[in-house]
Design a protein around this motif. Sequence first.
Motif, PDB file in Angstrom:
ATOM      1  N   TRP A   1       0.726  -1.241   0.327  1.00 47.74           N
ATOM      2  CA  TRP A   1       0.198  -0.199  -0.029  1.00 47.74           C
ATOM      3  C   TRP A   1       0.761   1.474   0.035  1.00 47.74           C
ATOM      4  O   TRP A   1       0.490   2.302  -0.743  1.00 47.74           O
ATOM      5  CB  TRP A   1      -0.868   0.410   1.041  1.00 47.74           C
ATOM      6  CG  TRP A   1      -2.136   1.065   1.951  1.00 47.74           C
ATOM      7  CD1 TRP A   1      -1.811   1.965   2.052  1.00 47.74           C
ATOM      8  CD2 TRP A   1      -2.884   1.504   0.164  1.00 47.74           C
ATOM      9  NE1 TRP A   1      -3.382   3.009   2.094  1.00 47.74           N
ATOM     10  CE2 TRP A   1      -3.609   2.773   1.044  1.00 47.74           C
ATOM     11  CE3 TRP A   1      -3.655   0.932  -0.170  1.00 47.74           C
ATOM     12  CZ2 TRP A   1      -4.530   3.308   0.484  1.00 47.74           C
ATOM     13  CZ3 TRP A   1      -4.431   1.310  -1.518  1.00 47.74           C
ATOM     14  CH2 TRP A   1      -4.935   2.068  -0.811  1.00 47.74           C
TER      15      TRP A   1
ATOM     16  N   ALA B   1      -6.003  -2.279  -3.486  1.00 45.66           N
ATOM     17  CA  ALA B   1      -5.492  -2.802  -2.193  1.00 45.66           C
ATOM     18  C   ALA B   1      -5.790  -3.833  -2.240  1.00 45.66           C
ATOM     19  O   ALA B   1      -5.940  -4.538  -1.691  1.00 45.66           O
ATOM     20  CB  ALA B   1      -7.270  -2.468  -1.286  1.00 45.66           C
TER      21      ALA B   1
ATOM     22  N   LEU C   1      -9.673   5.444  -2.323  1.00 40.91           N
ATOM     23  CA  LEU C   1     -10.316   4.754  -0.952  1.00 40.91           C
ATOM     24  C   LEU C   1     -11.103   5.339  -0.359  1.00 40.91           C
ATOM     25  O   LEU C   1     -11.751   4.723  -0.450  1.00 40.91           O
ATOM     26  CB  LEU C   1      -8.977   3.283  -1.149  1.00 40.91           C
ATOM     27  CG  LEU C   1      -9.495   2.552  -0.377  1.00 40.91           C
ATOM     28  CD1 LEU C   1     -10.771   1.370  -0.643  1.00 40.91           C
ATOM     29  CD2 LEU C   1      -8.430   1.528   0.610  1.00 40.91           C
TER      30      LEU C   1
ATOM     31  N   ALA D   1     -13.285  -1.345  -0.802  1.00 40.72           N
ATOM     32  CA  ALA D   1     -11.930  -2.007  -1.513  1.00 40.72           C
ATOM     33  C   ALA D   1     -12.316  -2.724  -2.602  1.00 40.72           C
ATOM     34  O   ALA D   1     -11.400  -2.850  -3.950  1.00 40.72           O
ATOM     35  CB  ALA D   1     -11.256  -2.692  -0.361  1.00 40.72           C
TER      36      ALA D   1
END
Length: 505
Positions: free
Chosen positions: A63, A206, A74, A199
């Motif tokens: 990430w 993600a 997100l 997600a």
Amino acid sequence: MTSIAKETSGLLAKLGVSPGALSGGDLGVTSPVTGEEIARVSQISAKDAGKAIDEAHAAFLKWRLVPGPRRGELVRLLGEELRTHKEELGRLVSIEVGKIPSEGLGEVQEMIDICDFAVGLSRQLYGLTIATERPGHRMMETWQPLGAVGVISAFNFPVAVWSWNAALALVCGDSVVWKPSEKTPLTALACEAIFARAAERFGDDAPEGLLKVLIGGADVGEALVDHAKIPLVSATGSTRMGRAVGPRLAGRFARAILELGGNNAGIVCPSADLDMTLRAIAFGAMGTAGQRCTTMRRLFVHESVYDQLVPRLKKAYESVSVGNPLEGKALIGPLIDKQAFEGMQKALDAAKAAGGSVTGGARVDTGDADAWYVRPAIVEMPSQTGPVLEETFAPILYVMKYSDFDEVLVSHNAVGAGLSSSIFTRDLQEAERFLSPEGSDCGIANVNIGTSGAEIGGAFGGEKETGGGRESGSDAWKAYMRRATNTINYSKALPLAQGVSFDID
């Protein structure tokens, strides 16, 4: 299945939680509204918590490489999902915690607001360009993702606290490991399901493990606090909890954000608008049955207006509606459990022993033997002593007279736990002194509004004993990142100390 349990099951289904997660577990979940058991969920072991943290760390390693604005997307999708499911999640908060409907919905709105804030922040993770003494060089600071951050939340704000931390942490490039209160696991499962949908919409950027929810007891909390791959723990709860968590984190040089107790006070000055003051005090002291960290618990009233304000305040306390928040128009819901009720009665007994005069405080019978409703209590005290110096998480307001402004400032600051504060005055000098270095020592200092109502955008004030509370907005995002200083040499030579040279031919 009781009606409230049936409604809970239906809400969780709409929110995306599997029915199998609500039965057969080893943790019974009760609603303070009626005292009934509404679900049985499974707890995780400390060993399995360690595995989940390892998975969150692996997610962080991926990430952190996603660009900040993309990470913000997100959180934008999370905000959309929260908007779609605001009614269901707000209702679930009311059932699991006992908040009146407007407060349950208001908590979800705070989640939406912090998502909006964090989306903008994802394009503003700025560092400074720093003046350097070296010619032909440029020096700057860069903010980098920190790691898998831990969040420990309390029952009184079961979803907002998670979102305040998670929205910022996610745009900063961190994964999140969340241990909710054992009293509110259902709202945590709901948030987990909502996040999973966001997600899924977001796509493959993600990674799995970006959010881990650990339902368990103190051993699971200890596993989170002690894990070497958790560089930061944001913990919200009592000062007792903070005194346990803080040293453990310090012992391994990890960071702490501690939002702890709030023995919050207000000062009513001679020039105060008493109508406005009355409304602000009533909301701040009685709302959520006194179970906010920003609840007003102490009130200093100038002797010249004491007899005008306090009788009206007593009347408001005696007439406010107390009852089932899911039915009718009650403004005060239940205490979370029997232990909270007993703590309140103990504090009132101690206040009487110290010379206090109590109005209210008795249990209100709603017909549910295991539900703990109380009438809010005003306690007129001769001085700030005994239980006044301690935070009781219940609707008790200690009221005291004052005559000298300098002395009341000292009294205001003479408690350990203090998060928020307020002054009611139309005197500019009094207001400015309250906000000055000699004034309130709390992280939140308000003028002509109550102690409650911390707003997204201003970093939450922090418990004054620790100085560690900086979750939510403002520049709090820096706590979820690490700062690096970078120096770049664009000259043709490397400057050395005076008189030092090397022959490199």
